[in-house]
Design a protein around this motif. Structure first.
Motif, PDB file in Angstrom:
ATOM      1  N   ARG A 231      13.657  -7.048  27.207  1.00 31.66           N
ATOM      2  CA  ARG A 231      13.066  -5.764  26.829  1.00 31.66           C
ATOM      3  C   ARG A 231      13.136  -4.802  28.012  1.00 31.66           C
ATOM      4  O   ARG A 231      12.453  -4.969  29.017  1.00 31.66           O
ATOM      5  N   ASN A 232      13.972  -3.803  27.869  1.00 35.32           N
ATOM      6  CA  ASN A 232      14.124  -2.811  28.937  1.00 35.32           C
ATOM      7  C   ASN A 232      14.574  -1.488  28.327  1.00 35.32           C
ATOM      8  O   ASN A 232      14.820  -1.396  27.126  1.00 35.32           O
ATOM      9  N   GLY A 233      14.677  -0.476  29.170  1.00 36.01           N
ATOM     10  CA  GLY A 233      15.051   0.841  28.688  1.00 36.01           C
ATOM     11  C   GLY A 233      14.031   1.382  27.706  1.00 36.01           C
ATOM     12  O   GLY A 233      12.827   1.406  27.972  1.00 36.01           O
ATOM     13  N   GLU A 234      14.509   1.796  26.529  1.00 36.02           N
ATOM     14  CA  GLU A 234      13.614   2.310  25.492  1.00 36.02           C
ATOM     15  C   GLU A 234      12.921   1.190  24.729  1.00 36.02           C
ATOM     16  O   GLU A 234      11.878   1.395  24.119  1.00 36.02           O
ATOM     17  N   ALA A 235      13.520  -0.011  24.720  1.00 37.46           N
ATOM     18  CA  ALA A 235      12.997  -1.121  23.916  1.00 37.46           C
ATOM     19  C   ALA A 235      12.087  -2.010  24.756  1.00 37.46           C
ATOM     20  O   ALA A 235      12.432  -3.142  25.105  1.00 37.46           O
ATOM     21  N   THR A 236      10.923  -1.490  25.124  1.00 38.33           N
ATOM     22  CA  THR A 236       9.944  -2.262  25.879  1.00 38.33           C
ATOM     23  C   THR A 236       8.658  -2.375  25.078  1.00 38.33           C
ATOM     24  O   THR A 236       8.479  -1.713  24.062  1.00 38.33           O
ATOM     25  N   GLY A 237       7.765  -3.216  25.550  1.00 45.08           N
ATOM     26  CA  GLY A 237       6.480  -3.377  24.894  1.00 45.08           C
ATOM     27  C   GLY A 237       6.278  -4.790  24.399  1.00 45.08           C
ATOM     28  O   GLY A 237       7.122  -5.663  24.590  1.00 45.08           O
ATOM     29  N   GLY A 307       6.150  -7.860  28.312  1.00 45.03           N
ATOM     30  CA  GLY A 307       7.242  -6.994  27.902  1.00 45.03           C
ATOM     31  C   GLY A 307       6.916  -5.525  28.087  1.00 45.03           C
ATOM     32  O   GLY A 307       7.800  -4.669  27.989  1.00 45.03           O
ATOM     33  N   ALA A 308       5.637  -5.207  28.350  1.00 46.54           N
ATOM     34  CA  ALA A 308       5.275  -3.829  28.694  1.00 46.54           C
ATOM     35  C   ALA A 308       5.996  -3.436  29.979  1.00 46.54           C
ATOM     36  O   ALA A 308       6.062  -4.218  30.932  1.00 46.54           O
ATOM     37  N   ALA A 309       6.555  -2.245  30.026  1.00 48.03           N
ATOM     38  CA  ALA A 309       7.546  -1.887  31.043  1.00 48.03           C
ATOM     39  C   ALA A 309       7.064  -2.094  32.476  1.00 48.03           C
ATOM     40  O   ALA A 309       7.685  -2.847  33.238  1.00 48.03           O
ATOM     41  N   TYR A 310       5.994  -1.430  32.874  1.00 53.67           N
ATOM     42  CA  TYR A 310       5.612  -1.453  34.288  1.00 53.67           C
ATOM     43  C   TYR A 310       5.245  -2.850  34.791  1.00 53.67           C
ATOM     44  O   TYR A 310       5.839  -3.335  35.766  1.00 53.67           O
ATOM     45  N   PRO A 311       4.272  -3.534  34.181  1.00 56.37           N
ATOM     46  CA  PRO A 311       3.909  -4.838  34.742  1.00 56.37           C
ATOM     47  C   PRO A 311       5.034  -5.864  34.646  1.00 56.37           C
ATOM     48  O   PRO A 311       5.165  -6.728  35.525  1.00 56.37           O
ATOM     49  N   THR A 312       5.856  -5.792  33.601  1.00 58.47           N
ATOM     50  CA  THR A 312       6.937  -6.766  33.478  1.00 58.47           C
ATOM     51  C   THR A 312       8.019  -6.509  34.509  1.00 58.47           C
ATOM     52  O   THR A 312       8.599  -7.453  35.069  1.00 58.47           O
ATOM     53  N   ASP A 313       8.307  -5.250  34.820  1.00 58.03           N
ATOM     54  CA  ASP A 313       9.250  -4.949  35.905  1.00 58.03           C
ATOM     55  C   ASP A 313       8.726  -5.464  37.239  1.00 58.03           C
ATOM     56  O   ASP A 313       9.479  -6.005  38.057  1.00 58.03           O
ATOM     57  N   LYS A 321      11.874 -13.670  43.947  1.00 59.49           N
ATOM     58  CA  LYS A 321      11.552 -14.429  45.160  1.00 59.49           C
ATOM     59  C   LYS A 321      11.373 -15.917  44.857  1.00 59.49           C
ATOM     60  O   LYS A 321      11.167 -16.713  45.766  1.00 59.49           O
ATOM     61  N   HIS A 322      11.427 -16.262  43.575  1.00 62.30           N
ATOM     62  CA  HIS A 322      11.276 -17.650  43.140  1.00 62.30           C
ATOM     63  C   HIS A 322      12.476 -18.031  42.270  1.00 62.30           C
ATOM     64  O   HIS A 322      12.333 -18.623  41.195  1.00 62.30           O
ATOM     65  N   ALA A 323      13.649 -17.664  42.768  1.00 65.65           N
ATOM     66  CA  ALA A 323      14.867 -17.804  41.971  1.00 65.65           C
ATOM     67  C   ALA A 323      15.174 -19.252  41.596  1.00 65.65           C
ATOM     68  O   ALA A 323      15.868 -19.499  40.598  1.00 65.65           O
ATOM     69  N   ASN A 324      14.688 -20.207  42.371  1.00 66.07           N
ATOM     70  CA  ASN A 324      14.958 -21.616  42.077  1.00 66.07           C
ATOM     71  C   ASN A 324      13.891 -22.262  41.197  1.00 66.07           C
ATOM     72  O   ASN A 324      13.975 -23.449  40.893  1.00 66.07           O
ATOM     73  N   ALA A 325      12.905 -21.483  40.807  1.00 71.37           N
ATOM     74  CA  ALA A 325      11.832 -22.018  39.969  1.00 71.37           C
ATOM     75  C   ALA A 325      12.207 -21.874  38.494  1.00 71.37           C
ATOM     76  O   ALA A 325      12.571 -20.776  38.056  1.00 71.37           O
ATOM     77  N   PRO A 326      12.111 -22.945  37.709  1.00 71.60           N
ATOM     78  CA  PRO A 326      12.296 -22.788  36.264  1.00 71.60           C
ATOM     79  C   PRO A 326      11.140 -21.998  35.672  1.00 71.60           C
ATOM     80  O   PRO A 326       9.972 -22.303  35.934  1.00 71.60           O
ATOM     81  N   VAL A 327      11.463 -20.953  34.913  1.00 74.96           N
ATOM     82  CA  VAL A 327      10.477 -20.030  34.364  1.00 74.96           C
ATOM     83  C   VAL A 327      10.498 -20.102  32.844  1.00 74.96           C
ATOM     84  O   VAL A 327      11.562 -20.252  32.232  1.00 74.96           O
ATOM     85  N   ARG A 328       9.322 -19.993  32.237  1.00 74.63           N
ATOM     86  CA  ARG A 328       9.197 -19.885  30.789  1.00 74.63           C
ATOM     87  C   ARG A 328       8.256 -18.741  30.451  1.00 74.63           C
ATOM     88  O   ARG A 328       7.104 -18.737  30.883  1.00 74.63           O
ATOM     89  N   GLY A 329       8.749 -17.786  29.687  1.00 73.21           N
ATOM     90  CA  GLY A 329       7.911 -16.687  29.198  1.00 73.21           C
ATOM     91  C   GLY A 329       7.546 -16.937  27.746  1.00 73.21           C
ATOM     92  O   GLY A 329       8.394 -16.784  26.857  1.00 73.21           O
ATOM     93  N   HIS A 330       6.308 -17.310  27.486  1.00 76.17           N
ATOM     94  CA  HIS A 330       5.978 -17.773  26.141  1.00 76.17           C
ATOM     95  C   HIS A 330       5.756 -16.663  25.118  1.00 76.17           C
ATOM     96  O   HIS A 330       5.656 -16.934  23.921  1.00 76.17           O
ATOM     97  N   ALA A 331       5.738 -15.394  25.555  1.00 74.24           N
ATOM     98  CA  ALA A 331       5.588 -14.302  24.584  1.00 74.24           C
ATOM     99  C   ALA A 331       6.790 -14.208  23.655  1.00 74.24           C
ATOM    100  O   ALA A 331       6.672 -13.704  22.529  1.00 74.24           O
ATOM    101  N   THR A 332       7.956 -14.680  24.101  1.00 81.87           N
ATOM    102  CA  THR A 332       9.137 -14.681  23.237  1.00 81.87           C
ATOM    103  C   THR A 332       8.872 -15.476  21.971  1.00 81.87           C
ATOM    104  O   THR A 332       9.251 -15.070  20.866  1.00 81.87           O
ATOM    105  N   SER A 333       8.218 -16.615  22.117  1.00 83.92           N
ATOM    106  CA  SER A 333       7.988 -17.522  20.983  1.00 83.92           C
ATOM    107  C   SER A 333       6.707 -17.235  20.225  1.00 83.92           C
ATOM    108  O   SER A 333       6.650 -17.405  19.000  1.00 83.92           O
ATOM    109  N   PHE A 334       5.657 -16.809  20.920  1.00 87.52           N
ATOM    110  CA  PHE A 334       4.332 -16.678  20.307  1.00 87.52           C
ATOM    111  C   PHE A 334       3.917 -15.240  20.058  1.00 87.52           C
ATOM    112  O   PHE A 334       2.958 -15.016  19.324  1.00 87.52           O
ATOM    113  N   GLY A 335       4.584 -14.278  20.677  1.00 85.60           N
ATOM    114  CA  GLY A 335       4.067 -12.918  20.704  1.00 85.60           C
ATOM    115  C   GLY A 335       2.982 -12.806  21.757  1.00 85.60           C
ATOM    116  O   GLY A 335       2.720 -13.747  22.510  1.00 85.60           O
TER     117      GLY A 335
END
Length: 399
Positions: A231-237, A307-313, A321-335
């Motif tokens: 979610r970036n550009g106009e399609a954020t939130g 997915g809100a623009a400012y805090p997600t950016d 800074k944690h490029a080697n850490a496996p990350v999971r963003g659960h909002a994709t699956s749950f909202g």
């Protein structure tokens, strides 16, 4: 809080979870592994929403009278609380339930949209005589609906239905309330003020009034429900989600005395409130919170990024800074579940540690990477769409 030499270890012994992906731990794990997403893009168009699955409420709320006086968010929360107590082996244990503490993170309750619309239309059309608003509210709202609009009634219903009758606290404040609920509960158990607590939140995202509110703030995602990192550009939130998450947490000694087995250990919960006036403020707060946890930079991360623009950016900058850490963003699956967002992360972290692996990545941008390693620690991150930052450390309990 006691120092590290005397502080008590705190275990997660029960997890109750109901969401758009299902109910219970097995259904959720299978859905996450299959990268399944349940999203409705038509009912509230142009806003996508992750709706709650059909629940058999009778299984956890047997009395019809109790169920009738609850609105959706309270039903969802009371149901999830019952699942947590059941999973912890505490259903019907009046001795423990009578002294179990409860901390709930809650929103402002639900509205009667028909009554609200009538009031607003009368005002807009000039048909509202003096005193009309009071008359409409007195005659148009049934008492049980008013009770459904009280934030602390979720805790009240859990107490009535499940018999949890120790101390009770309700925190308001959107995502930050979920963080503080666990921060305070953990501190109380570590310090010896409490032995066992039921902690969590519930959210009903299938509400036109909420969508209107967040649209006014330019936070609501419109159109297709894309992965949170895309979610970036106009399609954020954020796409609102419905769900309930409750955890039973207790001291190690208390759990062992009753023969309970842990999913994981809740070791730390830290929070802050960035002054979001200058770019980089949130990133700097996240760096400071991570330093308080004292874990390696490659520690796995489960985040409630909205997915809100400012805090997600700002969070993206932190994650670089944690490029080697496996990350999971659960909002994709749950909202986005607002008050329940960090509790959801804690539930998924504890479940992942118990399973011995992270659930599958569900991202098309490269932020999330697959990992076959069995995590001994997971950092849970919660960042408010408007205010509030928090982190928690969940760890494996040595055999």
């Amino acid at each position: 809080m006691n120092d590290k030499t005397t502080a008590r270890e705190v275990w997660i012994t029960g997890i109750g979870l109901a969401s758009s992906l299902g109910e219970g731990l097995d259904e959720h794990w299978d859905a996450l592994q299959a990268r399944r997403i349940n999203v409705d893009e038509t009912t509230f168009a142009p806003y996508p929403v992750h709706p709650i699955v059909k629940l058999n409420y009778d299984a956890q709320i047997p009395k019809k009278g109790d169920l009738r006086q609850m609105e959706s968010w309270q039903r969802i929360g009371t149901y999830a609380a019952g699942l947590a107590l059941e999973g912890a082996g505490l259903k019907g244990n009046t001795d423990i339930l009578s002294r179990m503490d409860m901390i709930v993170a809650a929103g402002g309750g639900e509205r009667d949209l028909a009554v609200d619309a009538t009031v607003l239309n009368d005002q807009a059309q000039g048909n509202a005589a003096p005193g009309a608003l009071n008359e409409r509210l007195m005659g148009g709202l049934r008492p049980t609906l008013f009770l459904a609009q009280l934030s602390n009634l979720l805790a009240g219903n859990i107490s009535i239905v499940h018999g949890v009758t120790g101390s009770s606290r309700t925190f308001m404040g959107e995502e930050a309330a979920g963080t503080d609920a666990f921060r305070i509960a953990l501190a109380r158990i570590v310090s010896g003020q409490s032995d066992i607590a039921l902690v969590g939140a519930a959210h009903n995202g299938e509400r036109k009034d909420l969508l209107m509110l967040y649209e006014f703030g330019d936070f609501a995602l419109k159109g297709k429900a894309t992965p949170v990192w895309a979610r970036n550009g106009e399609a954020t939130g954020f796409a609102l989600g419905s769900g309930g998450v409750f955890l039973v947490i207790e001291s190690k000694e208390h759990a062992q005395a009753r023969g309970a087995k842990p999913f994981a250990r809740l070791s730390q919960v830290v929070a802050d409130h960035a002054r979001r006036t200058v770019p980089g403020n949130v990133t700097a707060v996240l760096d400071a919170l991570w330093a308080k946890l004292g874990v390696p930079t490659d520690t796995p991360i489960i985040t409630g990024a909205t997915g809100a623009a400012y805090p997600t950016d700002e969070e993206r900058a932190f994650l670089k800074k944690h490029a080697n850490a496996p990350v999971r963003g659960h909002a994709t699956s749950f909202g986005h579940l607002m008050e329940a967002q960090l509790p959801l992360g804690l539930a998924l972290a504890a479940l992942s540690i118990a399973k011995g692996k992270l659930f599958a990545a569900n991202d098309s941008t490269g932020v999330e990477i697959e990992s076959a390693a069995s995590p001994s620690q997971i950092v849970v991150i919660g960042i408010g769409h408007w205010r509030g930052e928090g982190m928690a450390l969940v760890e494996r309990v040595p055999a």
